[in-house]
Design an enzyme around this catalytic site. Structure first.
Site, PDB file in Angstrom:
ATOM      1  N   LYS A  22       0.854  -1.215   0.000  1.00  0.00           N
ATOM      2  CA  LYS A  22       0.000   0.000   0.000  1.00  0.00           C
ATOM      3  C   LYS A  22       0.877   1.249   0.000  1.00  0.00           C
ATOM      4  CE  LYS A  22      -1.714   1.623   4.017  1.00  0.00           C
ATOM      5  NZ  LYS A  22      -1.480   3.044   4.376  1.00  0.00           N
ATOM      6  N   ASN A  23       1.884   1.263   0.869  1.00  0.00           N
ATOM      7  CA  ASN A  23       2.656   2.496   1.067  1.00  0.00           C
ATOM      8  C   ASN A  23       3.702   2.747  -0.007  1.00  0.00           C
ATOM      9  OD1 ASN A  23       1.076   3.010   3.228  1.00  0.00           O
ATOM     10  ND2 ASN A  23       2.598   2.506   4.784  1.00  0.00           N
ATOM     11  N   CYS A 115      -5.441  12.399  12.051  1.00  0.00           N
ATOM     12  CA  CYS A 115      -6.177  11.135  12.079  1.00  0.00           C
ATOM     13  C   CYS A 115      -6.011  10.584  13.491  1.00  0.00           C
ATOM     14  CB  CYS A 115      -5.641  10.179  11.024  1.00  0.00           C
ATOM     15  SG  CYS A 115      -3.995   9.619  11.401  1.00  0.00           S
ATOM     16  N   ARG A 120      -0.392  14.841  12.355  1.00  0.00           N
ATOM     17  CA  ARG A 120       0.120  14.540  11.008  1.00  0.00           C
ATOM     18  C   ARG A 120       0.276  15.819  10.156  1.00  0.00           C
ATOM     19  NH1 ARG A 120      -1.437   8.995   9.741  1.00  0.00           N
ATOM     20  NH2 ARG A 120       0.135   9.105   8.127  1.00  0.00           N
ATOM     21  N   VAL A 122       2.025  18.769   7.707  1.00  0.00           N
ATOM     22  CA  VAL A 122       2.822  18.650   6.473  1.00  0.00           C
ATOM     23  C   VAL A 122       3.790  19.827   6.346  1.00  0.00           C
ATOM     24  CG1 VAL A 122       1.186  17.229   5.181  1.00  0.00           C
ATOM     25  CG2 VAL A 122       0.940  19.729   5.153  1.00  0.00           C
ATOM     26  N   ASP A 123       4.136  20.436   7.480  1.00  0.00           N
ATOM     27  CA  ASP A 123       5.019  21.613   7.460  1.00  0.00           C
ATOM     28  C   ASP A 123       6.371  21.321   6.804  1.00  0.00           C
ATOM     29  OD1 ASP A 123       5.080  19.961   9.869  1.00  0.00           O
ATOM     30  OD2 ASP A 123       6.717  21.244  10.531  1.00  0.00           O
ATOM     31  N   ASP A 304       4.727   1.024  12.028  1.00  0.00           N
ATOM     32  CA  ASP A 304       3.541   0.332  11.483  1.00  0.00           C
ATOM     33  C   ASP A 304       3.440  -1.112  11.957  1.00  0.00           C
ATOM     34  OD1 ASP A 304       3.498   2.000   8.232  1.00  0.00           O
ATOM     35  OD2 ASP A 304       2.966   2.642  10.249  1.00  0.00           O
ATOM     36  N   ARG A 396      -8.430  -0.585   4.657  1.00  0.00           N
ATOM     37  CA  ARG A 396      -7.584   0.417   3.994  1.00  0.00           C
ATOM     38  C   ARG A 396      -6.224  -0.172   3.651  1.00  0.00           C
ATOM     39  NH1 ARG A 396      -7.500   6.191   6.657  1.00  0.00           N
ATOM     40  NH2 ARG A 396      -6.266   6.371   4.782  1.00  0.00           N
TER      41      ARG A 396
HETATM   42  C1  EPZ Z   1       4.035   7.245   6.169  1.00  0.00           C
HETATM   43  O1  EPZ Z   1       3.218   8.256   6.733  1.00  0.00           O
HETATM   44  C2  EPZ Z   1       3.169   5.991   6.098  1.00  0.00           C
HETATM   45  N1  EPZ Z   1       2.030   6.240   5.229  1.00  0.00           N
HETATM   46  C3  EPZ Z   1       2.686   5.618   7.503  1.00  0.00           C
HETATM   47  O2  EPZ Z   1       1.950   4.404   7.392  1.00  0.00           O
HETATM   48  C4  EPZ Z   1       3.908   5.374   8.387  1.00  0.00           C
HETATM   49  O3  EPZ Z   1       3.475   5.092   9.692  1.00  0.00           O
HETATM   50  C5  EPZ Z   1       4.806   6.621   8.377  1.00  0.00           C
HETATM   51  O4  EPZ Z   1       5.168   6.959   7.022  1.00  0.00           O
HETATM   52  C6  EPZ Z   1       6.086   6.412   9.182  1.00  0.00           C
HETATM   53  O5  EPZ Z   1       6.785   5.319   8.707  1.00  0.00           O
HETATM   54  C7  EPZ Z   1       2.198   6.136   3.888  1.00  0.00           C
HETATM   55  O6  EPZ Z   1       3.281   5.855   3.399  1.00  0.00           O
HETATM   56  C8  EPZ Z   1       0.987   6.392   3.041  1.00  0.00           C
HETATM   57  P1  EPZ Z   1       5.995  10.783   8.189  1.00  0.00           P
HETATM   58  P2  EPZ Z   1       3.736   9.808   6.707  1.00  0.00           P
HETATM   59  O7  EPZ Z   1       5.868  11.988   7.315  1.00  0.00           O
HETATM   60  O8  EPZ Z   1       4.434  10.069   5.420  1.00  0.00           O
HETATM   61  C9  EPZ Z   1       5.710  14.073  11.628  1.00  0.00           C
HETATM   62  C10 EPZ Z   1       0.165   2.924   7.794  1.00  0.00           C
HETATM   63  O9  EPZ Z   1      -0.264   2.420   8.845  1.00  0.00           O
HETATM   64  N2  EPZ Z   1       5.719  15.033  10.510  1.00  0.00           N
HETATM   65  O10 EPZ Z   1       7.269  10.009   8.185  1.00  0.00           O
HETATM   66  O11 EPZ Z   1       2.619  10.663   7.098  1.00  0.00           O
HETATM   67  C11 EPZ Z   1       4.394  13.299  11.646  1.00  0.00           C
HETATM   68  O12 EPZ Z   1       3.415  14.024  12.360  1.00  0.00           O
HETATM   69  C12 EPZ Z   1       0.546   4.398   7.767  1.00  0.00           C
HETATM   70  O13 EPZ Z   1       0.333   2.309   6.707  1.00  0.00           O
HETATM   71  C13 EPZ Z   1       5.749  16.388  10.787  1.00  0.00           C
HETATM   72  O14 EPZ Z   1       5.779  16.796  11.951  1.00  0.00           O
HETATM   73  O15 EPZ Z   1       4.809   9.753   7.901  1.00  0.00           O
HETATM   74  C14 EPZ Z   1       4.763  12.027  12.355  1.00  0.00           C
HETATM   75  O16 EPZ Z   1       4.742  12.237  13.763  1.00  0.00           O
HETATM   76  C15 EPZ Z   1       0.273   5.087   9.095  1.00  0.00           C
HETATM   77  N3  EPZ Z   1       5.737  17.279   9.760  1.00  0.00           N
HETATM   78  C16 EPZ Z   1       6.208  11.792  11.900  1.00  0.00           C
HETATM   79  O17 EPZ Z   1       6.688  13.064  11.423  1.00  0.00           O
HETATM   80  C17 EPZ Z   1       5.701  16.873   8.442  1.00  0.00           C
HETATM   81  O18 EPZ Z   1       5.703  17.730   7.529  1.00  0.00           O
HETATM   82  C18 EPZ Z   1       6.325  10.757  10.785  1.00  0.00           C
HETATM   83  O19 EPZ Z   1       5.613  11.248   9.685  1.00  0.00           O
HETATM   84  C19 EPZ Z   1       5.678  15.479   8.175  1.00  0.00           C
HETATM   85  C20 EPZ Z   1       5.694  14.575   9.218  1.00  0.00           C
END
Ligand code: EPZ
Length: 417
Positions: A22-23, A115, A120, A122-123, A304, A396
């Site tokens: 999926k990811n 969520c 989560r 996106v900064d 995960d 999902r």
């Molecule tokens: C991806 O999410 C995966 N989703 C998540 O899988 C996975 O848990 C995560 O990476 C970590 O490995 C997909 O690939 C679709 P991050 P993502 O950006 O990209 C913070 C599942 O169960 N952050 O690495 O959203 C954020 O809040 C899902 O399959 C910021 O603060 O993860 C989090 O605490 C759940 N600012 C941490 O970093 C930002 O701009 C990790 O987020 C971006 C992230």
């Protein structure tokens, strides 16, 4: 809404095929926005989030045909807006931001809500794209982005964000000049995305390490690409073998990409061996031992898999400390596991799990994708009947999970709540 009714106690025995990731599929499908020719994707998992992505691609001007496990995308006249009613159902929609800015110089993407597992934000995505020349406004819940032409930049991420790395990697493929991305995510799904982009003509090196270099090109063509197998689904089935005292052969199963998970499961008493090039056999030596687990960015133990390994620990001997360092609220499965008789004490980002003799089936509530998987695993091991409600979360990320598990001896029925 549906629920799964699980009669626990049956050891799982037989072979399970691991589906496409999926990811990996989500960003790779989104990357079709960058291409100017049709793309054929194979080994695409039939999951809710993939159907949502295909719907979003159609709205953005990239109609996607889903036939079996093959998706064909034909980029046409691109449109810049990703609507809220789609984005609110799938945060990963924000991955269209980089490609739209790279192709159109414009993007209007609904700000993805938080969520169950956290805010989560996106900064990190936006700050990095600004360094490439994009400007953003927040306009009634939408991120409105503009740029004349993205230009290469030297970007250092404060945190190795998976989505941020993927958005910037896609944006950089069509930017002017060289982009250097430092402190990037090293997840296998990022590597799969880079390999896909290279197959379309992108110039990328260093993917899988902490520094990725991209030379911008003028256009990307089409290709045929097979999505990598899902390491988290595979890890979930490894736990299913352990928690039921079974013996499973996982086909088309990642191995190197699961090193941290395999090491920890072996340490807990599972026997995990490769069979042939792409299959892995999982049994256990009769005695499960609890171990400490701390989630980390790849190559550390993946967040995960945290909920799933915790389910295993609830019936292992001894006590283990589970520390969640990636998300601020990823213990929603704990109160539900406690309802099934587990002994888990929470304190902030840490959970102390003390093994109990057995779990007892109960009605429980899924809250997010991996918490749902944890409850299904606990139900497989529990004495009696477990009703896992709100399993739309599960759908999902797991393709036909009850069919796959019933084929190896589980007793699961899907029914309306
Ligand atoms: C991806 O999410 C995966 N989703 C998540 O899988 C996975 O848990 C995560 O990476 C970590 O490995 C997909 O690939 C679709 P991050 P993502 O950006 O990209 C913070 C599942 O169960 N952050 O690495 O959203 C954020 O809040 C899902 O399959 C910021 O603060 O993860 C989090 O605490 C759940 N600012 C941490 O970093 C930002 O701009 C990790 O987020 C971006 C992230």
């Amino acid at each position: 809404m549906d629920k799964l009714v699980i009669q626990g106690g049956a050891p799982l025995r037989g072979a399970i095929a691991v589906s496409g990731s999926k990811n990996a599929a989500l960003p790779i499908l989104m990357a079709s926005i960058l291409a100017e020719e049709p793309i054929t994707y194979t080994n695409v998992p039939r999951l809710r989030d993939i159907f949502t992505t295909n719907k979003l691609l159609a709205i953005l001007g990239c109609p996607a045909e889903f036939d079996g496990h093959t998706v064909t995308v034909t980029p046409c006249d691109l449109k810049p807006e990703a609507p809220y009613d789609l984005v609110k159902t799938m945060r990963a929609s924000v991955l269209c931001l980089g490609p739209l800015l790279a192709r159109l110089g414009e993007a209007r993407v609904a700000l993805p809500g938080g969520c169950a597992i956290g805010a989560r934000p996106v900064d990190l995505h936006l700050t990095a794209l600004e360094k490439m020349g994009a400007t953003f406004d927040l306009d009634s819940g939408y991120i409105q982005g503009h740029c004349k032409k993205l230009r290469g930049a030297h970007i250092h991420f404060d945190f190795p964000t998976v989505g941020g790395t993927e958005n910037l990697l896609m944006a950089a493929t069509l930017a002017e000049g060289e982009t250097v991305l430092e402190n990037v995510a090293r997840e296998p799904e990022v590597v799969d995305l880079a390999n896909f982009l290279i197959a379309c003509g992108a110039k990328i090196e260093g993917h899988g390490s902490s520094i990725i270099k991209v030379q911008g090109v003028s256009r990307l063509g089409g290709c045929e690409y097979r999505i990598m197998p899902d390491r988290i689904e595979a890890g979930t089935f490894m736990v299913a073998a352990g928690i039921t005292g079974g013996d499973l052969l996982l086909t088309d199963c990642p191995f190197e990409e699961l090193e941290a998970v395999i090491a920890k499961l072996r340490d807990m008493g599972l026997v995990i061996e490769r069979e042939g090039a792409r299959d892995v056999r999982v049994t256990h030596n009769g005695h499960l031992r609890a171990r400490d687990v701390t989630t980390r960015p790849f190559p550390g133990f993946p967040t995960d898999m945290q909920a799933q390994i915790m389910a295993l620990m609830t019936i292992a001997s001894g006590a283990g400390v589970v520390e969640e360092t990636i998300f601020e609220n990823r213990f929603m499965h704990v109160p539900e596991l406690v309802r099934m008789g587990a002994d888990v004490k929470l304190s902030g980002h840490t959970a102390v799990v003390r093994g109990v003799q057995r779990l007892i089936g109960a009605p429980v509530m899924a809250s997010d994708l991996r918490a749902s998987a944890s409850l299904v695993l606990a139900g497989l091991a529990a004495q009696g009947e477990t009703h896992v409600q709100r399993i739309y979360h599960l759908d999902r990320g797991y393709e036909r999970i009850e069919e796959k598990l019933n084929a190896v001896g589980a007793r699961i029925t899907r029914m309306p709540e």
